[in-house]
Design a protein around this motif. Structure first.
Motif, PDB file in Angstrom:
ATOM      1  N   VAL A  17      45.878 -54.616 -21.717  1.00 43.22           N
ATOM      2  CA  VAL A  17      46.728 -54.583 -22.910  1.00 43.22           C
ATOM      3  C   VAL A  17      47.167 -53.148 -23.209  1.00 43.22           C
ATOM      4  O   VAL A  17      48.345 -52.885 -23.514  1.00 43.22           O
ATOM      5  N   ALA A  18      46.233 -52.194 -23.103  1.00 43.51           N
ATOM      6  CA  ALA A  18      46.566 -50.796 -23.384  1.00 43.51           C
ATOM      7  C   ALA A  18      47.617 -50.281 -22.407  1.00 43.51           C
ATOM      8  O   ALA A  18      48.541 -49.546 -22.794  1.00 43.51           O
ATOM      9  N   ALA A  19      47.482 -50.669 -21.138  1.00 41.76           N
ATOM     10  CA  ALA A  19      48.445 -50.215 -20.136  1.00 41.76           C
ATOM     11  C   ALA A  19      49.835 -50.786 -20.419  1.00 41.76           C
ATOM     12  O   ALA A  19      50.842 -50.071 -20.344  1.00 41.76           O
ATOM     13  N   VAL A  20      49.894 -52.062 -20.739  1.00 45.74           N
ATOM     14  CA  VAL A  20      51.191 -52.679 -21.029  1.00 45.74           C
ATOM     15  C   VAL A  20      51.805 -52.068 -22.284  1.00 45.74           C
ATOM     16  O   VAL A  20      53.007 -51.766 -22.335  1.00 45.74           O
ATOM     17  N   ASP A  21      50.969 -51.852 -23.299  1.00 47.61           N
ATOM     18  CA  ASP A  21      51.470 -51.303 -24.561  1.00 47.61           C
ATOM     19  C   ASP A  21      51.996 -49.875 -24.398  1.00 47.61           C
ATOM     20  O   ASP A  21      52.822 -49.422 -25.199  1.00 47.61           O
ATOM     21  N   ARG A  22      51.542 -49.165 -23.377  1.00 50.28           N
ATOM     22  CA  ARG A  22      52.024 -47.794 -23.161  1.00 50.28           C
ATOM     23  C   ARG A  22      53.507 -47.781 -22.788  1.00 50.28           C
ATOM     24  O   ARG A  22      54.200 -46.778 -22.973  1.00 50.28           O
ATOM     25  N   GLY A  23      53.969 -48.905 -22.259  1.00 48.38           N
ATOM     26  CA  GLY A  23      55.394 -49.032 -22.031  1.00 48.38           C
ATOM     27  C   GLY A  23      55.899 -48.584 -20.679  1.00 48.38           C
ATOM     28  O   GLY A  23      57.103 -48.661 -20.412  1.00 48.38           O
ATOM     29  N   GLU A  24      55.008 -48.120 -19.821  1.00 45.77           N
ATOM     30  CA  GLU A  24      55.395 -47.706 -18.478  1.00 45.77           C
ATOM     31  C   GLU A  24      55.021 -48.793 -17.475  1.00 45.77           C
ATOM     32  O   GLU A  24      54.260 -49.718 -17.800  1.00 45.77           O
ATOM     33  N   PRO A  25      55.518 -48.712 -16.244  1.00 51.77           N
ATOM     34  CA  PRO A  25      55.096 -49.679 -15.222  1.00 51.77           C
ATOM     35  C   PRO A  25      53.574 -49.665 -15.037  1.00 51.77           C
ATOM     36  O   PRO A  25      52.914 -48.643 -15.286  1.00 51.77           O
ATOM     37  N   VAL A  26      53.050 -50.788 -14.586  1.00 52.05           N
ATOM     38  CA  VAL A  26      51.595 -50.953 -14.499  1.00 52.05           C
ATOM     39  C   VAL A  26      51.184 -51.290 -13.068  1.00 52.05           C
ATOM     40  O   VAL A  26      51.767 -52.183 -12.437  1.00 52.05           O
TER      41      VAL A  26
END
Length: 459
Positions: A23-32
């Motif tokens: 969730v934190a990675a997605v919320d950062r707004g960059e590719p994952v």
């Protein structure tokens, strides 16, 4: 504008729902980039046993499918995590790395060193609580020490704020335009081939997050009502959630709040008993946190002087293969070999037989279970073996010897469980018990007294 992808490093959290790192990675707004590392090389990281490797393979297949539905997929790499993770970070030009916390000493030391190194390079590096309801340093005695007895630990957990609610799965996971290279899962050779001994596992289990959530719902609306009968191994009264928790296909937060949610009236009174067992897992992880050598060193040090017998390997093999001549023991060991799982009461009986009737060091049995259980867990497996041996925290007294015959008469009176796994039980082909239970119990108690005299501090 150049992107700086986020790397999500998954370990024992193979799910997309209630996954704070994802969730934190997605919320950062960059590719994952979602990374899984098979680390069989770092000293102190215990390589998975065969049954757990089988489960991991299929759980990764399911996770990759779930991620692809969200737009991404898994990146698989093999090697020491301290080398592999920085290499992937550099390869993709990552700006942030996220993971969910682990609690064994070597894993957490590895994570801490990586977090420091990544931050020193100017990256975001964050870890999250995802796999325990109560982290070990948050539940302590009034003296700031870890609990050594379960019941006060359980009460202390209940006195803490209610565990957080589960997080929703992301709506989408955006991969980088040029995803990093990934190992082929088959190249990891997690599945048995020569011979293929996993037929019973395939018949018994469907690994993966979707199956885990289905199993939780089925338990909550069905077998939970019969949880009061869970000591009877022929009954379908247990959750069988242990491998799903072990690999993080379901989180303890999801389980906790499902048990606190809408349940059939007959199940409501059983839910608290089930949650108590979930928290026993937490207790074991708290023990591991403060005693990292739990799988190799007796928690109560006086047991290091216990006079174990010099037992022939043939006798230990008879126990492993379910050929002891003791029906409940043999049924349990055959269930384990066939399905990768064993009913909890029978686990205690089979462990007690090995430790106390055969006088075999508990570490021998713990290693066999590590190799053959799909739910083999670095905290639960050794802690529960030490509990039976009497050497662990809040352990059964050593002089409590499970009589497997009486246990069978009490909990498998009609022999339905035994007959399911030992069909020859009523024929002349079934052997006599390999040891005299009464005599071997006396021998075990004599050995315990020898240890006590050698260690005046022991109880």
């Amino acid at each position: 504008m150049t992107s700086s992808p986020s790397v999500v490093w998954l370990r024992d959290d193979l799910r997309v729902a209630d996954n704070p790192a994802l969730v934190a990675a997605v919320d950062r707004g960059e590719p994952v980039v979602v990374l899984v590392v098979l680390d069989d090389e770092t000293p102190g990281i215990r390589p998975l046993g065969g049954a757990a490797r089988w489960w991991l393979h299929h759980s990764l297949v399911a996770l990759d499918g779930a991620l692809r539905e969200l737009g991404a997929g898994l990146t698989l790499r093999r090697g020491p995590a301290a080398e592999v993770l920085p290499a992937v970070v550099a390869e993709v030009g990552a700006g942030a790395v996220y993971w969910n916390r682990r609690y064994g000493k070597v894993p957490r030391d590895t994570d801490a060193a990586l977090k420091t190194a990544l931050r020193d390079e100017g990256l975001v590096a964050e870890s999250f609580q995802a796999n325990l309801l109560f982290e070990p340093w948050t539940v302590q005695t009034g003296q700031g020490q870890p609990f050594k007895v379960f019941t006060p630990f359980w009460r202390a957990c209940l006195d803490r704020p209610e565990p957080r609610h589960p997080l929703d799965a992301p709506d989408a996971v955006r991969p980088p335009e040029a995803p990093p290279a990934s190992d082929d899962l088959d190249a990891w050779q997690l599945l048995p081939t020569s011979p293929d001994w996993a037929a019973g596992l395939r018949e018994t289990w469907t690994p993966g997050e979707a199956a885990a959530l289905d199993a939780l719902e089925e338990f909550a609306t069905g077998h939970l009502a019969d949880y009061g009968e869970r000591d009877f191994p022929a009954q379908e009264a247990t959750s069988r959630m242990s491998p799903r928790l072990r690999f993080g296909e379901v989180s303890p937060f999801q389980i906790w709040h499902r048990m606190r949610g809408d349940l059939p009236p007959a199940s409501r009174e059983r839910a608290q008993s089930f949650l108590r067992e979930v928290v026993w897992r937490e207790f074991n992880h708290t023990i591991l946190f403060s005693s990292p050598d739990l799988a190799t060193v007796s928690y109560r040090p006086e047991f290091e002087a216990f006079p174990w017998a010099d037992v022939p390997e043939s006798e230990i093999d008879a126990w492993r293969q379910g050929r002891t001549g003791v029906p409940l023991v043999d049924a349990g060991m055959r269930q384990l070999w066939t399905t990768g799982w064993m009913h909890n009461r029978v686990r205690m009986v089979t462990a007690s037989f090995l430790i106390k009737n055969l006088l075999v060091d508990w570490r021998v049995g713990e290693q066999w279970f590590w190799d053959t259980l799909v739910d083999a867990d670095e905290a639960n497996n050794p802690a529960n073996w030490q509990w039976t041996a009497g050497s662990g925290a809040d352990a059964a007294p050593y002089f409590r010897v499970f009589n497997p015959v009486l246990q069978g008469e009490k909990f498998d009176k009609e022999r339905n469980y035994v007959r399911a796994w030992v069909p020859e039980i009523d024929t002349d082909d079934y052997p006599e018990p390999m040891v005299d239970l009464k005599e071997s119990r006396r021998r075990a108690l004599d050995a315990y007294e020898t240890m006590r005299r050698a260690s005046p501090a022991s109880p």
